[in-house]
Design an enzyme around this catalytic site. Structure first.
Site, PDB file in Angstrom:
ATOM      1  CE  LYS A  81      -5.578 -41.107   8.629  1.00 28.82           C
ATOM      2  NZ  LYS A  81      -4.904 -41.121   9.841  1.00 28.82           N
ATOM      3  CB  SER A 156      -1.134 -42.643   9.261  1.00 29.03           C
ATOM      4  OG  SER A 156      -2.362 -42.202  10.267  1.00 29.03           O
ATOM      5  CB  SER A 180      -1.992 -40.516  12.558  1.00 24.46           C
ATOM      6  OG  SER A 180      -1.071 -41.634  12.587  1.00 24.46           O
TER       7      SER A 180
HETATM    8  N1  GLN Z   1       2.856 -43.940  13.234  1.00 26.33           N
HETATM    9  C1  GLN Z   1       1.997 -44.705  14.200  1.00 26.33           C
HETATM   10  C2  GLN Z   1       1.702 -46.251  13.637  1.00 26.33           C
HETATM   11  O1  GLN Z   1       2.155 -46.409  12.700  1.00 26.33           O
HETATM   12  C3  GLN Z   1       0.897 -44.092  14.537  1.00 26.33           C
HETATM   13  C4  GLN Z   1      -0.191 -44.131  13.474  1.00 26.33           C
HETATM   14  C5  GLN Z   1      -1.472 -43.452  14.005  1.00 26.33           C
HETATM   15  O2  GLN Z   1      -1.533 -42.622  14.919  1.00 26.33           O
HETATM   16  N2  GLN Z   1      -2.449 -43.879  13.352  1.00 26.33           N
HETATM   17  O3  GLN Z   1       0.894 -46.928  14.177  1.00 26.33           O
END
Ligand code: GLN
Length: 487
Positions: A81, A156, A180
């Site tokens: 990532k 994400s 994420s």
């Molecule tokens: N979807 C969650 C957020 O927007 C988690 C994101 C993540 O785990 N990086 O914060």
């Protein structure tokens, strides 16, 4: 080996490499060719460096020829990532702010993968600074779900799940602050593991919310996830929250850890808002464990209703602090024509950050401000303790918990325009981060329209061996991991 090398698990490829039926260069070439064929439709990568990957693969082949193979990951293409630093490669967090940044160093996990001989392949798209659940917040455009390219791959870490599902990497790494890794794994039909907070070094991970962030693997099978976890876990003195603990051989532990287990079903996770096809698939998974002789118990996590609110206070507060470093001076985007230094901060941040990141910085700055700190931030920290206590109480009775990973399957690109609608996607994953626990998402079926479904298994702190074994027992009795999208 079969022509679809890029869909083989690490275990099969490692065996073929060891038996000299395959070279790391051939495997890397197959993954590169697959990436080129699918990227125009998927856009899982922000960048990749073919020459660099092929050079790493050639070095792996040379080691093997000299009888110095480094083990199961030697010669396996793994993509990271784009929030995890790889020396001399771009590191953007999918933000305009870092569009031209090249990392001068390797993250802790990157060093460890190199030591294991992995071929580091490509920088994967994600929501900007890992804030989102669909990868639509990337400044470089969204990623598509390989099972249906009109749909999101989750987020994400959507590039990490989509690249793996498309066959453009053999395993990938993502980061998980509120879901994420697990949510995109569920939406793309692959395995995703969020380790216990502190098990994997955060050194060289671009910080979003430091008390919640954790790096973990995406893999085709639970055994592959165990192999990658074994390579990246372990103490790192450069991360002050990194835990000093013995790292077991997670792969070997799969064979010895056979259950039957006591499994808890948190009743709050099967409530309103859960897609009926997902509920059914997860109930079938629970029935499988029951048929295997596991004891199934309903448990309660009474503070679940406060998870989302607590997360959006703590995560945004930490983000506002972590993202203060992007000031247009030290590194990152710098606005042209600023009048003075304060104007330079304003302009650079206004131009460099996208809408969701700005929303979170504003919210986080507000909850930390002097008049509101006690009412929001301090209170959220107290509720966080209660949420963790809920889980620890449940673990007095059971070994692990089973829940859906996501309340909904992959949705259409552009479908969820309201930020709150997206925040609700993490309703089953966020509690795990607030409590610092390990959890895995495992494929458990498909909707009638052919979209993957994942079930989440939540384990006790630092009991990844048992968590992986529970997941493996289900996986081995089902064939979901052998299904691939038609691309
Ligand atoms: N979807 C969650 C957020 O927007 C988690 C994101 C993540 O785990 N990086 O914060």
């Amino acid at each position: 080996m079969s022509s679809e090398l890029f869909y083989q698990p690490i275990t099969a490829l490692a065996a073929a490499l060891a038996e000299k039926k395959l070279t790391a260069v051939e495997l890397t070439q197959a993954v590169i060719a697959r990436t080129k064929a699918t990227e125009p439709r998927i856009h899982a990568f922000n960048s990749h460096d073919e020459a660099d990957a092929l050079a790493q693969a050639a070095a792996s082949d040379a080691r093997r020829a000299a009888g110095q193979s480094l083990g199961a990951l030697d010669g396996i293409p793994i993509a990271l990532k784009d929030v995890i630093a790889v020396r001399n490669q771009p590191l953007t967090a999918s933000s305009k702010m870092l569009a031209n940044f090249v990392s001068p160093y390797d993250a802790g996990v990157t060093e460890k993968l190199r030591k294991a001989g992995a071929v580091l392949w490509g920088r994967l798209n994600c929501d900007e600074f890992a804030m989102g659940s669909s990868t639509e917040n990337s400044a470089f455009g969204p990623t598509s779900n390989p099972w249906d390219t009109t749909r999101v791959p989750g987020g994400s870490s959507g590039g990490s799940s989509a690249a793996l599902a498309a066959g453009s990497a053999i395993a990938t790494l993502g980061s998980d602050t509120g879901g994420s890794i697990r949510q995109p794994a569920a939406l793309c039909g692959v395995v995703g593991l969020k380790p216990t907070y502190g098990l994997v070094s955060r050194y060289g991970l671009i910080a979003f919310a430091s008390s919640l962030d954790q790096i973990g693997p995406f893999a085709r099978t639970v055994e592959d996830a165990a192999i990658v976890l074994g390579a990246i876990a372990g103490h790192d003195e450069r991360d002050s929250t990194s835990f000093k603990t013995e790292i077991p051989d997670y792969r070997a532990a799969l064979a010895t850890n056979r259950g039957p287990w006591k499994l808890g079903i948190p009743k709050e996770y099967f409530a309103e808002g859960l897609d009926p096809e997902i509920a059914q698939a997860v109930e079938q998974a629970i029935a499988f464990y029951k048929a295997q002789g596991c004891e199934i118990r309903e448990v309660s996590l009474p503070h679940t209703q406060y998870c989302l609110d607590t997360y959006y206070v703590i995560a945004t507060a930490e983000a506002s602090s972590n993202l203060a470093r992007y000031d247009g001076i030290r590194y990152g985007h710098r606005a042209a024509g600023a009048k003075d230094v304060v104007d330079l901060y304003y302009q650079s941040r206004a131009e460099g950050f996208g809408a969701e990141v700005k929303r979170r910085i504003i919210l986080g700055t507000y909850v930390l401000s002097s008049g509101y700190y006690d009412a929001y931030y301090l209170r959220a920290q107290k509720v966080r303790t209660l949420i963790r206590q809920d889980f620890l109480n449940a673990f007095k009775e059971v070994d692990a918990l089973i829940t859906p990973t996501s309340p909904v399957p992959a949705f259409k690109l552009g479908e969820k325009a309201d930020p709150l609608a997206l925040y609700l996607c993490d309703i089953y994953t966020i509690g795990v981060n607030l409590a610092g626990l390990p959890a895995i998402s495992v494929p458990c079926g498909f909707t009638k329209s052919g979209l993957p479904i994942g079930t989440q298994i939540i384990g006790q702190p630092f009991r990844e061996s048992s968590l992986l074994a529970i997941a493996r027992a289900y996986e081995q009795a089902h064939s979901w991991s052998t299904k691939h999208p038609i691309l």
